[in-house]
Scaffold this motif. Sequence first.
Motif, PDB file in Angstrom:
ATOM      1  N   HIS A 249       0.832  -1.200   0.000  1.00 11.71           N
ATOM      2  CA  HIS A 249       0.000   0.000   0.000  1.00 11.71           C
ATOM      3  C   HIS A 249       0.870   1.254   0.000  1.00 11.71           C
ATOM      4  O   HIS A 249       1.982   1.252   0.511  1.00 11.71           O
ATOM      5  CB  HIS A 249      -0.896   0.036   1.238  1.00 11.71           C
ATOM      6  CG  HIS A 249      -1.722  -1.189   1.406  1.00 11.71           C
ATOM      7  ND1 HIS A 249      -2.224  -1.895   0.355  1.00 11.71           N
ATOM      8  CD2 HIS A 249      -2.124  -1.826   2.536  1.00 11.71           C
ATOM      9  CE1 HIS A 249      -2.917  -2.910   0.808  1.00 11.71           C
ATOM     10  NE2 HIS A 249      -2.861  -2.901   2.126  1.00 11.71           N
ATOM     11  N   GLN A 250       0.353   2.324  -0.555  1.00  7.32           N
ATOM     12  CA  GLN A 250       0.982   3.613  -0.400  1.00  7.32           C
ATOM     13  C   GLN A 250       0.667   4.136   1.001  1.00  7.32           C
ATOM     14  O   GLN A 250      -0.151   3.574   1.719  1.00  7.32           O
ATOM     15  CB  GLN A 250       0.476   4.572  -1.473  1.00  7.32           C
ATOM     16  CG  GLN A 250       0.710   4.056  -2.889  1.00  7.32           C
ATOM     17  CD  GLN A 250       0.273   5.071  -3.926  1.00  7.32           C
ATOM     18  OE1 GLN A 250       0.656   6.220  -3.868  1.00  7.32           O
ATOM     19  NE2 GLN A 250      -0.520   4.631  -4.879  1.00  7.32           N
ATOM     20  N   ASN A 251       1.333   5.223   1.409  1.00 10.36           N
ATOM     21  CA  ASN A 251       1.096   5.701   2.770  1.00 10.36           C
ATOM     22  C   ASN A 251      -0.318   6.258   2.920  1.00 10.36           C
ATOM     23  O   ASN A 251      -0.998   6.553   1.937  1.00 10.36           O
ATOM     24  CB  ASN A 251       2.155   6.730   3.194  1.00 10.36           C
ATOM     25  CG  ASN A 251       2.023   8.031   2.424  1.00 10.36           C
ATOM     26  OD1 ASN A 251       0.962   8.649   2.394  1.00 10.36           O
ATOM     27  ND2 ASN A 251       3.103   8.466   1.793  1.00 10.36           N
ATOM     28  N   LEU A 252      -0.733   6.396   4.161  1.00 15.27           N
ATOM     29  CA  LEU A 252      -2.123   6.725   4.470  1.00 15.27           C
ATOM     30  C   LEU A 252      -2.550   8.059   3.888  1.00 15.27           C
ATOM     31  O   LEU A 252      -3.672   8.204   3.399  1.00 15.27           O
ATOM     32  CB  LEU A 252      -2.317   6.726   5.987  1.00 15.27           C
ATOM     33  CG  LEU A 252      -3.725   7.028   6.493  1.00 15.27           C
ATOM     34  CD1 LEU A 252      -4.705   5.988   5.967  1.00 15.27           C
ATOM     35  CD2 LEU A 252      -3.739   7.061   8.019  1.00 15.27           C
ATOM     36  N   LEU A 253      -1.683   9.068   3.921  1.00 13.90           N
ATOM     37  CA  LEU A 253      -2.051  10.387   3.421  1.00 13.90           C
ATOM     38  C   LEU A 253      -2.341  10.355   1.924  1.00 13.90           C
ATOM     39  O   LEU A 253      -3.276  11.000   1.443  1.00 13.90           O
ATOM     40  CB  LEU A 253      -0.940  11.395   3.725  1.00 13.90           C
ATOM     41  CG  LEU A 253      -0.763  11.742   5.213  1.00 13.90           C
ATOM     42  CD1 LEU A 253       0.406  12.709   5.385  1.00 13.90           C
ATOM     43  CD2 LEU A 253      -2.044  12.327   5.784  1.00 13.90           C
ATOM     44  N   ILE A 254      -1.541   9.588   1.183  1.00 13.85           N
ATOM     45  CA  ILE A 254      -1.783   9.470  -0.262  1.00 13.85           C
ATOM     46  C   ILE A 254      -3.102   8.749  -0.516  1.00 13.85           C
ATOM     47  O   ILE A 254      -3.885   9.133  -1.391  1.00 13.85           O
ATOM     48  CB  ILE A 254      -0.612   8.735  -0.943  1.00 13.85           C
ATOM     49  CG1 ILE A 254       0.662   9.589  -0.851  1.00 13.85           C
ATOM     50  CG2 ILE A 254      -0.946   8.425  -2.399  1.00 13.85           C
ATOM     51  CD1 ILE A 254       1.878   8.934  -1.449  1.00 13.85           C
ATOM     52  N   LEU A 255      -3.376   7.704   0.270  1.00  9.35           N
ATOM     53  CA  LEU A 255      -4.638   6.979   0.108  1.00  9.35           C
ATOM     54  C   LEU A 255      -5.833   7.874   0.422  1.00  9.35           C
ATOM     55  O   LEU A 255      -6.865   7.815  -0.252  1.00  9.35           O
ATOM     56  CB  LEU A 255      -4.653   5.748   1.016  1.00  9.35           C
ATOM     57  CG  LEU A 255      -3.780   4.567   0.594  1.00  9.35           C
ATOM     58  CD1 LEU A 255      -3.857   3.459   1.627  1.00  9.35           C
ATOM     59  CD2 LEU A 255      -4.175   4.040  -0.773  1.00  9.35           C
TER      60      LEU A 255
END
Length: 585
Positions: A249-255
């Motif tokens: 997964h990409q980091n939470l902010l990008i998601l």
Amino acid sequence: MINQPAMPNSRTSLISGERVAFFLVILLAMAYKSNDALSNPQFWAEDATVFFKEQFGTSLPQVFTPYAGYLHFIPRLVAWFASWLPVVKAPLIYNASAILLTTAAIVVTCRRMRPFVPVWIVALSFLAVPTSGEILGTITNAQWFLQFPLAALCLTPYQPARGWMVWLRPLTVLAISLTGPFSVVLALVIAGLLSASYVARTTKRDPFNGALGNFAATRDWTALAALCVGAIVQAAVVVTHPAGEAVEHQNLLILLKITFGELVPIHAFGGSFLSPTLWLLMFAVIVGTLTFSNKIEGRSRLIVLGFFAFAAAETFAPVRLRDFSPLYQFLLADRYFYLIKVVLWWMVWLSLSSVTRRSRLNATIATTALLCMVAVTNQQYLRRPTFVEFDWRHHASLLGTPGSHTVPLNPQGWGVIIDSKASEGGVTDAAATPAAPPTPAPAPTPAITDNQAQKLDGDLKAADRDTIKCRLDLASGSPATGSVVVHRREGASFEGWAFEPGQAALADAQLVFQGTAGSYLAKVKGGAARPDVASAFGPEQANAGFTTVVDISSVAAGEYALWLATGTGEADKACDLQSSIRIED
């Protein structure tokens, strides 16, 4: 002092003229939105490839057989019920059951949410938000409606029940909990709220005017027990029957930015008219208002935010895919966004209201106007597209004779291969005449057919792999991003687009499965309308779409990269579809 909305009178009759009228209005609206689901009943996707096929010729219900990594209790119960009636009526029974189930889901949700959000706003949010139509009138996608009463029964306070309703409520929660993976997510949300309730009581700090501290004391614990049982069973199935490989997964902010700044607006409003940053700011303002505003009734804020937490967690599911680009098209995977775009309008209404009657009226008028504006600007997405007529009556009559039968399905490009034995023919029609003795099946031909994957001698030799532009959108109904799992006994369907710049759409092509166990190919049917491709690449590509249904029963199990090719020789051209499938037994 805590102001709470009036709860429904438990002594009110379970069946009244007002309730019957409301149910009938929603039923007619859902039948209309489902278009010709009743007038021209056809199977839709997994309605046939999973539920009908796996129930056909079997007397016991297949309710504990997982598909896509989880259980589908209610659709399989419908399939079992339909198996006792004439086969020719199966699509009608499936579609009618779906419309009844979705109507009941909306009515129950409206009733449970009535003290907190006006019934008019709740009902209109179901009926007026744009959708791709895939969730309307099919038992495969009825689960996307059933999750609403599941959450409503667990998030709203306990309401006294009498007689058979005492057991019907937890049994309903259990049945829905075993239909789709939603119970796992909802159980985590409830656990979080119970933990927050304990903290609020012990610290005596409650931003919801006491509603959070009283959350545990106002629960329907029989419903929560049923939810937990269903969630545990579903979690065990998910762990033991993974639908696909995990991805990084990409980091939470990008998601968060991708989900709420880019994807949710497209699916909620039919398009994005703000920058991602402004969308995120708007969501933050709404959530902040519902969390901290003392002018809005506390219990209503808590329940709607509970729905939002449930919806936000669910919306992350498609964003976990490796390639987000298909989700930027409104018509693809829109079902993942249905919960969030309905709940969003509850949040808008609540953030505009306060405890006074006048403010609630003004909020209702403003929210209704905004909802209607979205509906008017997305009229083409308010009903499901009409079914393609595939003459199910003819195919149903063939199922009474032994052999392997290929049945085309909606959406166009799907199909299913059903094996029928002499003892499994069943009743094909209440008025059907006895079937003629079966004729011997013709000998197989070595030519490639539209539904038969053939082994390649060697590998794909096409030297030109840069000229053709192509994309695979769907593999067996799932977005073709990453690796899609298909089973040999079920066959596989593929949908996408391809063209050679400067020329018309490819008339003849082959889909190539390239793997370590060997390579296989099957024919592809081109010429399908793709206005989105024409808009991006020019009007000459208006028919660049392709579809194919492939019998993969002869393909060895394993992982295969997918290519589209004009042929298999060195002089031919090929295009990497940048997708793969894993074929399992």
